[in-house]
Design an enzyme around this catalytic site. Sequence first.
Site, mmCIF file in Angstrom:
data_model
loop_
_atom_site.group_PDB
_atom_site.id
_atom_site.type_symbol
_atom_site.label_atom_id
_atom_site.label_comp_id
_atom_site.label_asym_id
_atom_site.label_seq_id
_atom_site.Cartn_x
_atom_site.Cartn_y
_atom_site.Cartn_z
ATOM 1 N N CYS A 2 5.677 -34.657 -43.603
ATOM 2 C CA CYS A 2 4.224 -34.486 -43.272
ATOM 3 C C CYS A 2 3.820 -33.082 -42.792
ATOM 4 O O CYS A 2 4.373 -32.446 -42.182
ATOM 5 C CB CYS A 2 4.130 -35.595 -41.942
ATOM 6 S SG CYS A 2 4.323 -37.117 -42.482
ATOM 7 N N ARG A 27 8.275 -30.390 -48.384
ATOM 8 C CA ARG A 27 8.631 -31.130 -47.380
ATOM 9 C C ARG A 27 9.037 -32.582 -47.967
ATOM 10 O O ARG A 27 9.591 -33.419 -47.272
ATOM 11 C CB ARG A 27 7.713 -31.060 -46.117
ATOM 12 C CG ARG A 27 7.960 -30.059 -45.122
ATOM 13 C CD ARG A 27 6.738 -29.872 -44.339
ATOM 14 N NE ARG A 27 6.698 -28.589 -43.095
ATOM 15 C CZ ARG A 27 7.161 -28.936 -42.031
ATOM 16 N NH1 ARG A 27 7.331 -30.102 -41.394
ATOM 17 N NH2 ARG A 27 7.116 -27.940 -41.153
ATOM 18 N N TRP A 74 4.396 -38.636 -45.201
ATOM 19 C CA TRP A 74 5.500 -39.338 -45.472
ATOM 20 C C TRP A 74 5.349 -40.783 -44.820
ATOM 21 O O TRP A 74 5.442 -40.865 -43.778
ATOM 22 C CB TRP A 74 6.530 -38.751 -45.451
ATOM 23 C CG TRP A 74 7.941 -39.471 -45.806
ATOM 24 C CD1 TRP A 74 8.447 -38.928 -47.006
ATOM 25 C CD2 TRP A 74 8.693 -39.970 -44.829
ATOM 26 N NE1 TRP A 74 9.525 -39.955 -47.039
ATOM 27 C CE2 TRP A 74 9.884 -40.382 -45.856
ATOM 28 C CE3 TRP A 74 8.860 -40.427 -43.558
ATOM 29 C CZ2 TRP A 74 10.789 -41.163 -45.452
ATOM 30 C CZ3 TRP A 74 9.780 -41.299 -43.403
ATOM 31 C CH2 TRP A 74 11.001 -41.519 -44.294
ATOM 32 N N ASN A 99 1.116 -36.034 -37.444
ATOM 33 C CA ASN A 99 2.760 -36.118 -37.685
ATOM 34 C C ASN A 99 3.517 -36.849 -36.694
ATOM 35 O O ASN A 99 2.964 -36.633 -35.422
ATOM 36 C CB ASN A 99 3.246 -34.822 -37.848
ATOM 37 C CG ASN A 99 2.744 -34.071 -39.042
ATOM 38 O OD1 ASN A 99 2.022 -34.550 -39.798
ATOM 39 N ND2 ASN A 99 3.210 -32.948 -39.311
ATOM 40 N N GLY A 100 4.546 -37.655 -36.790
ATOM 41 C CA GLY A 100 5.268 -38.369 -35.648
ATOM 42 C C GLY A 100 4.982 -39.654 -35.889
ATOM 43 O O GLY A 100 4.510 -40.454 -36.586
ATOM 44 N N GLU A 486 29.320 -35.045 -49.325
ATOM 45 C CA GLU A 486 28.244 -34.422 -49.534
ATOM 46 C C GLU A 486 27.930 -34.739 -50.908
ATOM 47 O O GLU A 486 26.604 -34.668 -51.428
ATOM 48 C CB GLU A 486 28.282 -32.870 -49.309
ATOM 49 C CG GLU A 486 27.122 -31.948 -50.008
ATOM 50 C CD GLU A 486 25.844 -32.189 -49.045
ATOM 51 O OE1 GLU A 486 25.022 -31.642 -49.622
ATOM 52 O OE2 GLU A 486 25.728 -32.810 -48.295
ATOM 53 N N LYS A 490 24.344 -36.183 -52.574
ATOM 54 C CA LYS A 490 23.645 -35.408 -53.412
ATOM 55 C C LYS A 490 23.065 -36.211 -54.831
ATOM 56 O O LYS A 490 22.068 -36.315 -55.115
ATOM 57 C CB LYS A 490 24.197 -34.022 -54.142
ATOM 58 C CG LYS A 490 24.165 -33.104 -53.159
ATOM 59 C CD LYS A 490 22.650 -32.505 -52.814
ATOM 60 C CE LYS A 490 22.647 -31.926 -51.257
ATOM 61 N NZ LYS A 490 22.582 -32.896 -50.481
ATOM 62 N N GLU A 493 20.804 -39.177 -53.792
ATOM 63 C CA GLU A 493 19.368 -38.570 -53.390
ATOM 64 C C GLU A 493 18.507 -38.303 -54.624
ATOM 65 O O GLU A 493 17.407 -38.890 -54.671
ATOM 66 C CB GLU A 493 19.406 -37.227 -52.632
ATOM 67 C CG GLU A 493 19.875 -37.202 -51.313
ATOM 68 C CD GLU A 493 19.725 -36.043 -50.652
ATOM 69 O OE1 GLU A 493 19.424 -35.875 -49.624
ATOM 70 O OE2 GLU A 493 20.736 -35.058 -51.051
ATOM 71 N N HIS A 509 42.801 -49.402 -49.233
ATOM 72 C CA HIS A 509 42.508 -50.381 -47.970
ATOM 73 C C HIS A 509 41.165 -50.752 -48.348
ATOM 74 O O HIS A 509 40.526 -51.323 -47.324
ATOM 75 C CB HIS A 509 42.533 -49.130 -46.908
ATOM 76 C CG HIS A 509 43.771 -48.933 -46.439
ATOM 77 N ND1 HIS A 509 44.929 -49.639 -45.789
ATOM 78 C CD2 HIS A 509 44.318 -47.413 -46.425
ATOM 79 C CE1 HIS A 509 45.910 -48.719 -45.708
ATOM 80 N NE2 HIS A 509 45.645 -47.817 -46.124
ATOM 81 N N LYS A 608 11.898 -33.349 -46.850
ATOM 82 C CA LYS A 608 12.747 -32.305 -46.663
ATOM 83 C C LYS A 608 12.849 -31.965 -45.289
ATOM 84 O O LYS A 608 14.094 -31.971 -44.811
ATOM 85 C CB LYS A 608 11.851 -30.979 -47.263
ATOM 86 C CG LYS A 608 12.829 -29.863 -46.956
ATOM 87 C CD LYS A 608 14.161 -29.673 -48.090
ATOM 88 C CE LYS A 608 14.970 -28.434 -47.929
ATOM 89 N NZ LYS A 608 16.023 -28.691 -48.677
#
Length: 613
Positions: A2, A27, A74, A99-100, A486, A490, A493, A509, A608
Amino acid sequence: MCGIVGAVSHHNIVPVLVQGLQRLEYRGYDSCGVAVYQDGELRRTRSTARVAELQQQIDTDGVASGTGIAHTRWATHGAPVVHNAHPHFSSGKIALVHNGIIENHEQLRDELKAKGYAFESQTDTEVIAHLVHHLYDGDLFDAVQRAVLRLKGAYAIAVFCRDEPHRVVGAREGSPMILGLGTEASGGANYLASDAMALAGVTDRIVYLEEGDVVDIQIGKHWIVARDEHGQFRPVPREVRIVQAHTGAAELGPYRHYMQKEIFEQPRAIADTLEGVAGITPELFGDGAYKVFKEVNRVLILACGTSYYSGSTAKYWLESIAKIPTSVEIASEYRYRDSVPDPRTLVVTISQSGETADTLAALKHARALGMPHTLTICNVATSAMVRECKLAYITRAGVEVGVASTKAFTTQLAGLFLLTLALAQVRGHLSDVQEAAHLKAMRHLPAALQAVLALEPQVVAWAEAFARKENALFLGRGLHYPIALEGALKLKEISYIHAEAYPAGELKHGPLALVTSEMPVVTVAPNDALLEKLKSNLQEVRARGGQLYVFADADTRITNAEGLHVIRMPEHYGALSPILHVVPLQLLAYHTAVARGTDVDKPRNLAKSVTVE
């Protein structure tokens, strides 16, 4: 996540508003919009497309004004459709962006409906617009102050009123907002924004608003008030800083996407992050760091997402090199669970933006529990995280536009390794010979990274096969298990392939049940103490017909064979190996996403900078 831009001026401010939104596109967002005061009325243009399409609508509609607000959204409350896009209006009189998340929006909505207000959206934001309208009695500044007293949750808002056309009021609590002061050349224009980058090239005179601030901007003047301990708003002084927000990173150059550009910027980013580090000293992290490091007997790392994985990697370094007990917590979980505080804990936060809402809240929670020693590893020197922590190490990754973090992650690792060495030194676990060896290895990182980036053509060949898959496993052991996590993050995403990561020893396991010839298994294989154990895990996969894709150090004696595909890393890099091994995983995710035709830099549903809980 946002973006907000607002302004008052004698001149048409719409180009500045749109330019600000474009600067904040990195963002992530689902919709965007602009509202202005024009010809005695409120006008707005909204879109669920990109800001470029919004600009075309603005040109077509002839939108122009000296007063306006703009927003990229967003979606949280309500689908990403036009009627949920900001700005929101109330009674044709109030225009507002936010925003929020307002936690008591349902209660307020019921109250306002009972007073006759009709709601056109499913957002929590529209509640604020109607609340301000209900409280408005000729003074917008006063109405916003009274409105925020009713709000619970996090917010940054910018609002203007048809009846006071040269005035924009902003407020913040838990979400960032800045005030930009115009120059003489701008004719007294003043600005609000959620990020200084939105005003790059417009003004460099920035005021970082603090929690609970309400700001009133008019042409050539502004006021800031904050609540005192009695809940009354009082004028407060706020420092004006000169901030040079950089926009050069927005140039793609020869690269196809920002993510690819940022992957290849990592040698430079690491070099910049380490610039000026002539030796290991606690003062790298700020004045008073030596005293703090002497007092602490454990480390607590708080972070989210990719930053959490950098912290998970640092745990191995801190415990093996600095010999200090370390725990790593997902910030959004830590702040809501019962934990056992220790006042001799060094609380370390990690954040690319320095505005991550959950991490900021977790930091405040840790302090409230009686842990005053705080330090942040952050990429933005002017961020809330840096202001909130007593100590800091500023990474110098530069602006990262791609939503999937790359250079911010590796520079975080560099900063965390320096922290490890500084703590080891203070605790008597770092000799002069060891310090010299570690510093030599760190200075060689940019050259080593260049050699890893040269592997890109080999990774592209693998990506063609990955693009046809819908699932993948990633394996690592010890220090490289967080790197496997990570790598999986990636891939999921940006390519939308379901990917999971496990410690390789956990295969038997449970995860081994998933292994078939259709399940690619990516393995990080450095030449370390766990190599032979890892080789046994690889054989478990091969015996079940799985397809192995291994990034192996040159001296591991792992070679290509049926069902075993190997890319050789240029050199083994000891404790710093994670910084090298993550790069081909970034490249694999990137080229797989390109082959699948996804929106690499702006993956669906993601943002972002996550400035909401």
